[in-house]
Every structure is written in structure tokens, then in C-alpha cells.
Design a protein around this motif. Structure first.
Motif, PDB file in Angstrom:
ATOM      1  N   ASN A 123     122.092  -7.194  87.148  1.00  0.00           N
ATOM      2  CA  ASN A 123     123.446  -7.547  87.608  1.00  0.00           C
ATOM      3  C   ASN A 123     123.575  -7.029  88.961  1.00  0.00           C
ATOM      4  OD1 ASN A 123     124.783  -5.182  86.939  1.00  0.00           O
ATOM      5  ND2 ASN A 123     124.335  -5.575  84.997  1.00  0.00           N
ATOM      6  N   GLY A 124     124.634  -7.307  89.746  1.00  0.00           N
ATOM      7  CA  GLY A 124     124.813  -7.046  90.934  1.00  0.00           C
ATOM      8  C   GLY A 124     125.602  -5.313  90.891  1.00  0.00           C
ATOM      9  N   THR A 125     126.202  -5.048  89.883  1.00  0.00           N
ATOM     10  CA  THR A 125     126.911  -3.721  89.656  1.00  0.00           C
ATOM     11  C   THR A 125     125.618  -2.525  89.494  1.00  0.00           C
ATOM     12  OG1 THR A 125     128.493  -4.670  88.477  1.00  0.00           O
ATOM     13  CG2 THR A 125     128.270  -2.358  88.386  1.00  0.00           C
TER      14      THR A 125
ATOM     15  N   THR B 167     138.893  -4.503  96.590  1.00  0.00           N
ATOM     16  CA  THR B 167     137.359  -5.109  95.998  1.00  0.00           C
ATOM     17  C   THR B 167     137.597  -4.952  94.485  1.00  0.00           C
ATOM     18  OG1 THR B 167     135.236  -4.602  96.361  1.00  0.00           O
ATOM     19  CG2 THR B 167     136.381  -3.038  96.083  1.00  0.00           C
ATOM     20  N   PHE B 168     136.591  -5.593  94.192  1.00  0.00           N
ATOM     21  CA  PHE B 168     136.282  -5.789  92.724  1.00  0.00           C
ATOM     22  C   PHE B 168     135.921  -4.408  92.294  1.00  0.00           C
ATOM     23  CE2 PHE B 168     133.890  -7.294  88.791  1.00  0.00           C
ATOM     24  CZ  PHE B 168     134.897  -7.966  88.271  1.00  0.00           C
TER      25      PHE B 168
ATOM     26  N   ALA C 180     133.797  -3.167  90.341  1.00  0.00           N
ATOM     27  CA  ALA C 180     132.426  -2.762  90.309  1.00  0.00           C
ATOM     28  C   ALA C 180     131.879  -1.952  91.699  1.00  0.00           C
ATOM     29  CB  ALA C 180     131.570  -4.023  90.418  1.00  0.00           C
ATOM     30  N   THR C 181     132.599  -2.083  92.752  1.00  0.00           N
ATOM     31  CA  THR C 181     132.263  -1.663  94.045  1.00  0.00           C
ATOM     32  C   THR C 181     132.319  -0.156  93.852  1.00  0.00           C
ATOM     33  OG1 THR C 181     133.054  -3.457  95.308  1.00  0.00           O
ATOM     34  CG2 THR C 181     132.475  -1.770  96.602  1.00  0.00           C
TER      35      THR C 181
ATOM     36  N   ASP D 266     128.724  -4.479  99.853  1.00  0.00           N
ATOM     37  CA  ASP D 266     128.925  -5.239  98.905  1.00  0.00           C
ATOM     38  C   ASP D 266     129.058  -6.649  99.595  1.00  0.00           C
ATOM     39  OD1 ASP D 266     129.932  -6.831  96.786  1.00  0.00           O
ATOM     40  OD2 ASP D 266     131.107  -5.066  95.864  1.00  0.00           O
TER      41      ASP D 266
ATOM     42  N   ALA E  17     128.695  -9.587  97.513  1.00  0.00           N
ATOM     43  CA  ALA E  17     128.663 -10.304  96.410  1.00  0.00           C
ATOM     44  C   ALA E  17     129.310 -11.809  96.716  1.00  0.00           C
ATOM     45  CB  ALA E  17     129.635  -9.727  95.324  1.00  0.00           C
ATOM     46  N   HIS E  18     130.359 -11.876  97.840  1.00  0.00           N
ATOM     47  CA  HIS E  18     130.825 -12.968  98.528  1.00  0.00           C
ATOM     48  C   HIS E  18     130.140 -13.559  99.453  1.00  0.00           C
ATOM     49  CE1 HIS E  18     135.010 -11.537  96.747  1.00  0.00           C
ATOM     50  NE2 HIS E  18     134.008 -11.556  95.785  1.00  0.00           N
TER      51      HIS E  18
ATOM     52  N   MET F  39     124.155  -5.683  98.989  1.00  0.00           N
ATOM     53  CA  MET F  39     124.194  -6.128  97.476  1.00  0.00           C
ATOM     54  C   MET F  39     124.685  -7.611  97.659  1.00  0.00           C
ATOM     55  SD  MET F  39     125.985  -7.015  94.879  1.00  0.00           S
ATOM     56  CE  MET F  39     127.298  -6.143  94.296  1.00  0.00           C
TER      57      MET F  39
ATOM     58  N   SER G 126     125.554 -10.457  94.258  1.00  0.00           N
ATOM     59  CA  SER G 126     125.739 -10.502  92.854  1.00  0.00           C
ATOM     60  C   SER G 126     125.128 -12.068  92.528  1.00  0.00           C
ATOM     61  CB  SER G 126     127.220 -10.257  92.374  1.00  0.00           C
ATOM     62  OG  SER G 126     127.331 -10.998  91.237  1.00  0.00           O
TER      63      SER G 126
ATOM     64  N   HIS H  64     126.160 -13.451  89.422  1.00  0.00           N
ATOM     65  CA  HIS H  64     126.781 -13.428  88.304  1.00  0.00           C
ATOM     66  C   HIS H  64     127.276 -15.034  88.202  1.00  0.00           C
ATOM     67  CE1 HIS H  64     130.643 -13.629  85.921  1.00  0.00           C
ATOM     68  NE2 HIS H  64     129.929 -12.831  85.209  1.00  0.00           N
TER      69      HIS H  64
ATOM     70  N   LYS I 121     129.318 -16.881  90.624  1.00  0.00           N
ATOM     71  CA  LYS I 121     128.918 -16.896  92.016  1.00  0.00           C
ATOM     72  C   LYS I 121     128.030 -18.125  92.605  1.00  0.00           C
ATOM     73  CE  LYS I 121     130.416 -12.465  92.739  1.00  0.00           C
ATOM     74  NZ  LYS I 121     130.969 -11.927  91.796  1.00  0.00           N
TER      75      LYS I 121
ATOM     76  N   GLY J 180     122.983 -11.246  87.245  1.00  0.00           N
ATOM     77  CA  GLY J 180     121.950 -10.968  88.053  1.00  0.00           C
ATOM     78  C   GLY J 180     122.347 -10.400  89.423  1.00  0.00           C
TER      79      GLY J 180
ATOM     80  N   TYR K 226     143.510 -12.108  92.979  1.00  0.00           N
ATOM     81  CA  TYR K 226     142.241 -11.827  93.368  1.00  0.00           C
ATOM     82  C   TYR K 226     142.037 -10.994  94.792  1.00  0.00           C
ATOM     83  CZ  TYR K 226     137.020 -11.580  93.013  1.00  0.00           C
ATOM     84  OH  TYR K 226     135.492 -11.364  92.759  1.00  0.00           O
TER      85      TYR K 226
HETATM   86  C1  LIG Z   1     130.906 -10.308  91.541  1.00  0.00           C
HETATM   87  C2  LIG Z   1     131.223  -8.936  92.182  1.00  0.00           C
HETATM   88  C3  LIG Z   1     130.629  -7.620  91.704  1.00  0.00           C
HETATM   89  C4  LIG Z   1     129.955  -7.598  90.584  1.00  0.00           C
HETATM   90  O1  LIG Z   1     128.659  -8.129  90.493  1.00  0.00           O
HETATM   91  P1  LIG Z   1     127.975  -8.302  89.003  1.00  0.00           P
HETATM   92  O2  LIG Z   1     126.994  -9.240  89.359  1.00  0.00           O
HETATM   93  O3  LIG Z   1     129.166  -9.221  88.099  1.00  0.00           O
HETATM   94  O4  LIG Z   1     127.697  -6.998  88.229  1.00  0.00           O
HETATM   95  C5  LIG Z   1     130.657  -6.775  92.881  1.00  0.00           C
HETATM   96  N1  LIG Z   1     131.353  -6.714  93.938  1.00  0.00           N
HETATM   97  C6  LIG Z   1     132.100  -7.808  94.206  1.00  0.00           C
HETATM   98  C7  LIG Z   1     133.193  -7.884  95.381  1.00  0.00           C
HETATM   99  C8  LIG Z   1     132.119  -9.095  93.267  1.00  0.00           C
HETATM  100  O5  LIG Z   1     132.934 -10.140  93.667  1.00  0.00           O
END
Ligand SMILES: *Cc1c(COP(=O)(O)O)cnc(C)c1O
Length: 384
Positions: A64-66, A88-89, A91-92, A160, A162-163, A182, A184, A186, A189, A196, A318
Motif C-alpha cells: 500500500n502507499g502508506t 493532506t490525507f 497517511a502522509t 506524496d 497519491a493524486h 510515492m 498510491s 488504492h 485511485k 498497493g 476532502y
Molecule cells: C490515498 C492516499 C494515501 C494513502 O495511500 P494508501 O495506498 O491507501 O495507503 C496517502 N496520501 C494521499 C494524499 C492519498 O490520497
């Protein structure tokens, strides 16, 4: 006047899933091979295909991305404090927490809602080891300014992304900026492996470190040389990724049409600003996010969120809440809202709308009609 009554709940995204028959064939191959995880053929193939697709040299896959981010910080040897964004989300910043790193929150730019590079330098102390930016909603950070500061103070730069999967900036892959990015994968996404993620990095020496870190710190079967974790991508995830990757291009095209339609309907509504980068080939096609200016629109973001919900549209606040408000950061100097004015405004004003290829243009129209109907003339606006 709502064009179509919305009978089923509509969410902001829907996973891009390959045909089940195709996946069944891939599963067959995996079963035959008896190799279901630990650097299997599908994982290696996906790694290569993603390198080609993204135009990058070094890429490592994760479950996963985290965990990718968490182990990325470890591989780069970050210490002490990391300057980052509260918008941010979770996870960051949680990836920082689990490394014992202290986030130092920096305000964001009102235009892009990414970390405000002009405010980074004053937050640097001798404990600072890195700058961690987020390409929020596919709006690239001010990468050149951030690199300039990093070079001056010898800091690492991590994004990060992810987007920002597949995005380019000045004709270069977005992951060319900074030491590490990174992505993500998920299910929410655009490109997904259900769960992943991946790291893209500059320094080739990081590759062997990451390979060990995601596999219990093992260097060969009998040698444990690092305190690692289990963060490997398995063969089923990789097989799904290989098939989803084939669908990304078409999905981007469909989302483009949806985006254009949203843009067209929303353009005329006072107090609604589209936050997702609008240039054609430069969009991440990840989310469609608007900012609601309560003074001009006459209603708050929360009002619009609830009004859409009453119509079966589940838009999402969000990002919400702001990460600097998490209870365990209480006492950190950088969480003071006086220094995070834009971030605190952003978190009250943004709303992600439904956005996926099969949403359909009629639904886009219905959603926009609800938003349009919500507009309320206020004293300020009628005076203008
Ligand atoms: C989705 C997301 C993550 C987390 O990724 P995962 O793969 O769900 O662990 C981290 N940062 C941002 C900005 C996200 O949108």
C-alpha cells in the motif's frame, strides 16, 4: 428542477476494475506457478510496465502507499523534523509518526492548496532533515522553489504523489522532482491494484535498501541486517495492476469528458472554484474538487455537502479534518492555527464531487443543477 431523480447513492469514486474473466486467467497462471508473493513474475512485470508507462528508472512496489511512504523515509535516513503540509490525507503524517519523525506544519498556497514554499524557510531548524510535499488533487507543488530551499540547507525532498499518477510537469514525469515520490494504488485511485503503492526514487542505492525494508530486513535467507517490515506487493495485486493499467488510458478519456462537463456547468455559479488543474494533458484525472466561497455562493460547504446528500449524492469533505488538529500533535508549536490560516480555510471550503468514467454526463448535469439551485444571493453579492 432536477433533470433526473437520483435513485441510487452516488459516491465520489468507483474502482476501475478489469473484466473478471481476464483476472481469472491471470489467477490461473499464478496458481500454476505456485509463486503467490515474494518477488514473483507478475510483480516484476508490473514493475517494468510501470517504469515504462511513467518513464522512470527506479521504482519499487509495495502492498500500500502508506507503507511505501513509511519505508521510503526510513530508506532515506530521515531524522528529527520534516516540514510538511497539514492539508493532506492522514497517511502522509502518520508515515512520519511511525518513523519517530516530528512533522512541522507549513501553511498552504490558497491557489493550489499545496505547501506554500515561501513559508518553508522560516520553519527550518538544525533538526530539519526533509521537506514533504503533497501534490494535492493533482496540483503540482512549487517543485523548483522547494528544491532550491532543499539544496541551500541540504534537505531531502519527498512527495506524496497519491493524486498525481502519470502526471508530467514541464514535459518531465512529476516524480523527476525531489528525491522520492510515492504513488498510491488504492482502489479509489485512478490506477489501482485494490491495495498497493510504489516509490520512485533518484538514488539507485535506495533500491536494495527498500527491497530489504519491505521484507523483514532480510539480506538473503539467513541474514537480517535491518529492522524492516512486511510491505510486499503480492502476485494477485500485481496481476490486477497489469490489467488495470491497460484500462487507464480509456478511463482518462472518459474522465476528461466528465471534467469538461462539470467545468461548463459550474463556470457560471458564483462562489464555486474548480481546484483541479485544468490544462488538458496535465490533469491527474484523480479527483474533481471544488472550493466553495460562502460569501459569494451564499451557502457554506457543509450546507452543500448535506444538500447533495439529501439528493443521494455523497460528496466528500476532502481533506477533512486538518492533520495539524490531531490530538497527538497537541503541544507542537507548528499546529498554531494563526500560522496555518490558508490550510484552516481550505479544510472548511473544499468538496470532492463524484468523478469516475462511468458516472455519465446526465448525472453530472443533475449534480450541477443541485449546486446551482443552492446558490443564494447575499447582501454582498447583490450589492455588486
Ligand atoms: C490515498 C492516499 C494515501 C494513502 O495511500 P494508501 O495506498 O491507501 O495507503 C496517502 N496520501 C494521499 C494524499 C492519498 O490520497
Amino acid at each position: 428542477m432536477i433533470a433526473n431523480k437520483i435513485s441510487e447513492p452516488i459516491y465520489i469514486t468507483r474502482p476501475l476494475l478489469p473484466d473478471l474473466g481476464v483476472i481469472s486467467n491471470s489467477l490461473h497462471e499464478i496458481w500454476e506457478s505456485k509463486r503467490v508473493t515474494n518477488n514473483g513474475a507478475k510483480e516484476r512485470l508490473l514493475e517494468q510496465e510501470l517504469k515504462d508507462y511513467l518513464g522512470v528508472e527506479h521504482l519499487s512496489l509495495f502492498n500500500n502507499g502508506t507503507l511505501a511512504l513509511l519505508l521510503g523515509f526510513r530508506a532515506l535516513g530521515l531524522k528529527g523534523e520534516v516540514i510538511t503540509t497539514p492539508f493532506t490525507f492522514p497517511a502522509t503524517v502518520q508515515a512520519l509518526d511511525w518513523n519517530g519523525l516530528t512533522p512541522v506544519f507549513c501553511d498552504v498556497e490558497p491557489e493550489t492548496m499545496t505547501i506554500d514554499a515561501t513559508k518553508i524557510e522560516r520553519l527550518i531548524t538544525e533538526k530539519t532533515s526533509a521537506i514533504l510535499g503533497v501534490h494535492v488533487f493533482g496540483n503540482p507543488c512549487n517543485v523548483n522553489k522547494i528544491q532550491e530551499i532543499a539544496d541551500k540547507y541540504q534537505l531531502k525532498v519527498i512527495y506524496d504523489g497519491a493524486h498525481a499518477f502519470g502526471m508530467k510537469l514541464d514535459d518531465k514525469p512529476i516524480s523527476d522532482y525531489g528525491d522520492m515520490t510515492m504513488f498510491s494504488f488504492h482502489a479509489t485511485k485512478l490506477f489501482n491494484t485494490i491495495e498497493g503503492g510504489a516509490l520512485i526514487f533518484k538514488d539507485h542505492r535506495v533500491a536494495s535498501k527498500l527491497a530489504m525494508l519491505k521484507n523483514f530486513g532480510l539480506d538473503g535467507p539467513e541474514n537480517v541486517i535491518l529492522s524492516g517490515l512486511n510491505a510486499k506487493m503480492n502476485e494477485v495485486q500485481a496481476a490486477i495492476g497489469l490489467e488495470v493499467l491497460k484500462l487507464v488510458k480509456e478511463e482518462r478519456g472518459k474522465r476528461h469528458a466528465i471534467k469538461e462537463s462539470y467545468e461548463q456547468y459550474l463556470a457560471s455559479i458564483a462562489g464555486i472554484r474548480i481546484l483541479t488543474s485544468s490544462e488538458k494533458d496535465n490533469s491527474s484525472y484523480q479527483y474533481f474538487v471544488i472550493e466553495i466561497n460562502e460569501e459569494k455562493y451564499g451557502r457554506s460547504r457543509d450546507w452543500l455537502h448535506d444538500e447533495l446528500k439529501r439528493n443521494n449524492i455523497f460528496a466528500r469533505k476532502y481533506f477533512y479534518p486538518l492533520c495539524s488538529g490531531f490530538s497527538w500533535y497537541k503541544g507542537l508549536e507548528s499546529v498554531n492555527p494563526d500560522n496555518l490560516l490558508q490550510a484552516n480555510a481550505a479544510v472548511q471550503r473544499t468538496l470532492a464531487l463524484p468523478y469516475y468514467g462511468d458516472l455519465g454526463l446526465e448525472l453530472v448535469q443533475s449534480i450541477c443543477e443541485i449546486i446551482k439551485k443552492g446558490y443564494k444571493k447575499t447582501k454582498q453579492t447583490s450589492d455588486m
